[in-house]
Design a protein around this motif. Structure first.
Motif, PDB file in Angstrom:
ATOM      1  N   GLY A  53       0.780  -1.226   0.000  1.00 40.71           N
ATOM      2  CA  GLY A  53       0.000   0.000   0.000  1.00 40.71           C
ATOM      3  C   GLY A  53       0.810   1.273   0.000  1.00 40.71           C
ATOM      4  O   GLY A  53       0.266   2.358  -0.138  1.00 40.71           O
ATOM      5  N   LYS A  54       2.116   1.170   0.165  1.00 39.76           N
ATOM      6  CA  LYS A  54       2.980   2.355   0.165  1.00 39.76           C
ATOM      7  C   LYS A  54       3.645   2.510  -1.192  1.00 39.76           C
ATOM      8  O   LYS A  54       3.968   1.534  -1.858  1.00 39.76           O
ATOM      9  CB  LYS A  54       4.078   2.247   1.243  1.00 39.76           C
ATOM     10  CG  LYS A  54       3.540   2.214   2.647  1.00 39.76           C
ATOM     11  CD  LYS A  54       3.046   3.573   3.049  1.00 39.76           C
ATOM     12  CE  LYS A  54       2.615   3.532   4.514  1.00 39.76           C
ATOM     13  NZ  LYS A  54       1.953   4.723   4.928  1.00 39.76           N
ATOM     14  N   GLU A  55       3.883   3.747  -1.559  1.00 33.63           N
ATOM     15  CA  GLU A  55       4.532   4.025  -2.832  1.00 33.63           C
ATOM     16  C   GLU A  55       6.001   3.641  -2.775  1.00 33.63           C
ATOM     17  O   GLU A  55       6.667   3.850  -1.769  1.00 33.63           O
ATOM     18  CB  GLU A  55       4.402   5.506  -3.175  1.00 33.63           C
ATOM     19  CG  GLU A  55       4.990   5.848  -4.511  1.00 33.63           C
ATOM     20  CD  GLU A  55       4.786   7.302  -4.867  1.00 33.63           C
ATOM     21  OE1 GLU A  55       4.772   7.598  -6.061  1.00 33.63           O
ATOM     22  OE2 GLU A  55       4.662   8.130  -3.947  1.00 33.63           O
ATOM     23  N   MET A  56       6.481   3.069  -3.873  1.00 32.85           N
ATOM     24  CA  MET A  56       7.885   2.699  -3.974  1.00 32.85           C
ATOM     25  C   MET A  56       8.385   3.121  -5.347  1.00 32.85           C
ATOM     26  O   MET A  56       7.640   3.061  -6.324  1.00 32.85           O
ATOM     27  CB  MET A  56       8.024   1.182  -3.817  1.00 32.85           C
ATOM     28  CG  MET A  56       9.460   0.712  -3.767  1.00 32.85           C
ATOM     29  SD  MET A  56       9.533  -1.057  -3.429  1.00 32.85           S
ATOM     30  CE  MET A  56       9.895  -1.657  -5.051  1.00 32.85           C
ATOM     31  N   ILE A  57       9.604   3.543  -5.416  1.00 35.07           N
ATOM     32  CA  ILE A  57      10.209   3.924  -6.681  1.00 35.07           C
ATOM     33  C   ILE A  57      11.128   2.800  -7.118  1.00 35.07           C
ATOM     34  O   ILE A  57      12.002   2.375  -6.373  1.00 35.07           O
ATOM     35  CB  ILE A  57      11.027   5.234  -6.549  1.00 35.07           C
ATOM     36  CG1 ILE A  57      10.163   6.361  -5.975  1.00 35.07           C
ATOM     37  CG2 ILE A  57      11.639   5.611  -7.877  1.00 35.07           C
ATOM     38  CD1 ILE A  57       8.963   6.711  -6.789  1.00 35.07           C
ATOM     39  N   LYS A  58      10.911   2.302  -8.345  1.00 35.55           N
ATOM     40  CA  LYS A  58      11.789   1.285  -8.929  1.00 35.55           C
ATOM     41  C   LYS A  58      12.678   1.968  -9.956  1.00 35.55           C
ATOM     42  O   LYS A  58      12.201   2.729 -10.785  1.00 35.55           O
ATOM     43  CB  LYS A  58      10.983   0.181  -9.614  1.00 35.55           C
ATOM     44  CG  LYS A  58      10.262  -0.730  -8.660  1.00 35.55           C
ATOM     45  CD  LYS A  58       9.647  -1.893  -9.417  1.00 35.55           C
ATOM     46  CE  LYS A  58       9.050  -2.898  -8.473  1.00 35.55           C
ATOM     47  NZ  LYS A  58       8.545  -4.074  -9.197  1.00 35.55           N
ATOM     48  N   ASN A  59      13.971   1.702  -9.866  1.00 35.88           N
ATOM     49  CA  ASN A  59      14.931   2.259 -10.809  1.00 35.88           C
ATOM     50  C   ASN A  59      15.333   1.199 -11.829  1.00 35.88           C
ATOM     51  O   ASN A  59      15.573   0.052 -11.466  1.00 35.88           O
ATOM     52  CB  ASN A  59      16.181   2.747 -10.073  1.00 35.88           C
ATOM     53  CG  ASN A  59      15.855   3.868  -9.120  1.00 35.88           C
ATOM     54  OD1 ASN A  59      15.174   4.819  -9.473  1.00 35.88           O
ATOM     55  ND2 ASN A  59      16.326   3.755  -7.896  1.00 35.88           N
ATOM     56  N   SER A  88       7.106   4.799 -10.563  1.00 33.10           N
ATOM     57  CA  SER A  88       6.425   4.850  -9.276  1.00 33.10           C
ATOM     58  C   SER A  88       5.481   3.656  -9.195  1.00 33.10           C
ATOM     59  O   SER A  88       4.699   3.404 -10.096  1.00 33.10           O
ATOM     60  CB  SER A  88       5.638   6.161  -9.186  1.00 33.10           C
ATOM     61  OG  SER A  88       4.900   6.209  -8.014  1.00 33.10           O
ATOM     62  N   VAL A  89       5.566   2.906  -8.102  1.00 28.46           N
ATOM     63  CA  VAL A  89       4.784   1.676  -7.940  1.00 28.46           C
ATOM     64  C   VAL A  89       4.102   1.686  -6.585  1.00 28.46           C
ATOM     65  O   VAL A  89       4.701   2.059  -5.584  1.00 28.46           O
ATOM     66  CB  VAL A  89       5.708   0.438  -8.023  1.00 28.46           C
ATOM     67  CG1 VAL A  89       4.909  -0.838  -7.833  1.00 28.46           C
ATOM     68  CG2 VAL A  89       6.475   0.420  -9.322  1.00 28.46           C
ATOM     69  N   ILE A  90       2.836   1.274  -6.578  1.00 25.57           N
ATOM     70  CA  ILE A  90       2.133   1.073  -5.306  1.00 25.57           C
ATOM     71  C   ILE A  90       1.579  -0.335  -5.341  1.00 25.57           C
ATOM     72  O   ILE A  90       0.740  -0.652  -6.178  1.00 25.57           O
ATOM     73  CB  ILE A  90       1.001   2.079  -5.094  1.00 25.57           C
ATOM     74  CG1 ILE A  90       1.575   3.481  -4.956  1.00 25.57           C
ATOM     75  CG2 ILE A  90       0.196   1.710  -3.853  1.00 25.57           C
ATOM     76  CD1 ILE A  90       0.566   4.541  -4.654  1.00 25.57           C
ATOM     77  N   GLY A  91       2.084  -1.175  -4.439  1.00 20.85           N
ATOM     78  CA  GLY A  91       1.654  -2.571  -4.418  1.00 20.85           C
ATOM     79  C   GLY A  91       1.852  -3.213  -5.769  1.00 20.85           C
ATOM     80  O   GLY A  91       2.946  -3.214  -6.307  1.00 20.85           O
ATOM     81  N   GLU A  92       0.792  -3.700  -6.376  1.00 20.71           N
ATOM     82  CA  GLU A  92       0.851  -4.338  -7.688  1.00 20.71           C
ATOM     83  C   GLU A  92       0.629  -3.336  -8.811  1.00 20.71           C
ATOM     84  O   GLU A  92       0.718  -3.680  -9.977  1.00 20.71           O
ATOM     85  CB  GLU A  92      -0.211  -5.443  -7.784  1.00 20.71           C
ATOM     86  CG  GLU A  92      -0.019  -6.559  -6.793  1.00 20.71           C
ATOM     87  CD  GLU A  92       1.223  -7.375  -7.091  1.00 20.71           C
ATOM     88  OE1 GLU A  92       1.471  -7.694  -8.268  1.00 20.71           O
ATOM     89  OE2 GLU A  92       1.954  -7.691  -6.141  1.00 20.71           O
ATOM     90  N   TYR A  93       0.293  -2.081  -8.475  1.00 21.18           N
ATOM     91  CA  TYR A  93      -0.107  -1.124  -9.493  1.00 21.18           C
ATOM     92  C   TYR A  93       1.068  -0.298  -9.993  1.00 21.18           C
ATOM     93  O   TYR A  93       1.699   0.421  -9.239  1.00 21.18           O
ATOM     94  CB  TYR A  93      -1.187  -0.179  -8.946  1.00 21.18           C
ATOM     95  CG  TYR A  93      -2.409  -0.926  -8.489  1.00 21.18           C
ATOM     96  CD1 TYR A  93      -3.220  -1.601  -9.396  1.00 21.18           C
ATOM     97  CD2 TYR A  93      -2.734  -0.974  -7.141  1.00 21.18           C
ATOM     98  CE1 TYR A  93      -4.332  -2.300  -8.972  1.00 21.18           C
ATOM     99  CE2 TYR A  93      -3.847  -1.669  -6.708  1.00 21.18           C
ATOM    100  CZ  TYR A  93      -4.646  -2.325  -7.626  1.00 21.18           C
ATOM    101  OH  TYR A  93      -5.737  -3.011  -7.197  1.00 21.18           O
ATOM    102  N   THR A  94       1.320  -0.399 -11.288  1.00 28.52           N
ATOM    103  CA  THR A  94       2.339   0.452 -11.900  1.00 28.52           C
ATOM    104  C   THR A  94       1.713   1.383 -12.917  1.00 28.52           C
ATOM    105  O   THR A  94       2.318   2.347 -13.314  1.00 28.52           O
ATOM    106  CB  THR A  94       3.419  -0.384 -12.610  1.00 28.52           C
ATOM    107  OG1 THR A  94       2.800  -1.207 -13.591  1.00 28.52           O
ATOM    108  CG2 THR A  94       4.197  -1.216 -11.619  1.00 28.52           C
TER     109      THR A  94
END
Length: 140
Positions: A53-59, A88-94
């Motif tokens: 549920g938290k936003e994560m940044i994938k490089n 920017s990714v939140i859970g399964e949502y890109t």
């Protein structure tokens, strides 16, 4: 020898396919006589813990290489991580619309302010220049 404009077109139009290696890697395989130009991107190793549920940044970084089409031996490669982008990714949502639904109206450019090579069109000229240089070296 393939001309630069034709190579750029093939780099841009060849479909990316997910590599079957267990990591987040996508590649294009462009066959040039008895050589293969591989253009792809790979997720950089992340040390951040993903919290649901938290936003994560994938490089990610772009790479390319010339391989022998028969033996698959790498003849030249560029894995310098010179061209990077982030997502920017939140859970399964890109998907950007789904991310915005969850965290509000944001633009990925506002999250990934340094990310300028998201699309292959942003770097296809540079890839073609280096690949042609490599192919000329092989011909000598």
């Amino acid at each position: 020898m393939i001309k630069k404009d034709k190579l750029v077109e093939r780099i841009e139009e060849t479909e990316l396919e997910r590599a079957q290696i267990g990591k987040d890697v996508w590649e294009k395989h462009i066959y040039l006589e008895n050589k293969v130009l591989i253009v792809g991107y790979e997720e950089e190793e992340s040390f951040d813990e993903q919290t649901p549920g938290k936003e994560m940044i994938k490089n990610y970084y772009w790479y390319w290489e010339i391989r022998d089409a028969g033996s698959w031996e790498v003849l030249f490669d560029n894995h310098d991580k010179e061209f990077n982008f982030c997502e920017s990714v939140i859970g399964e949502y890109t998907d950007q619309d789904r991310v915005e639904d969850m965290v509000g109206d944001i633009e990925e450019e506002d999250v990934c302010t340094w990310s300028e090579q998201d699309w292959i069109e942003d770097i296809s000229q540079e890839i073609a220049d280096e690949a042609i240089e490599w192919l000329e070296t092989i011909k000598k």
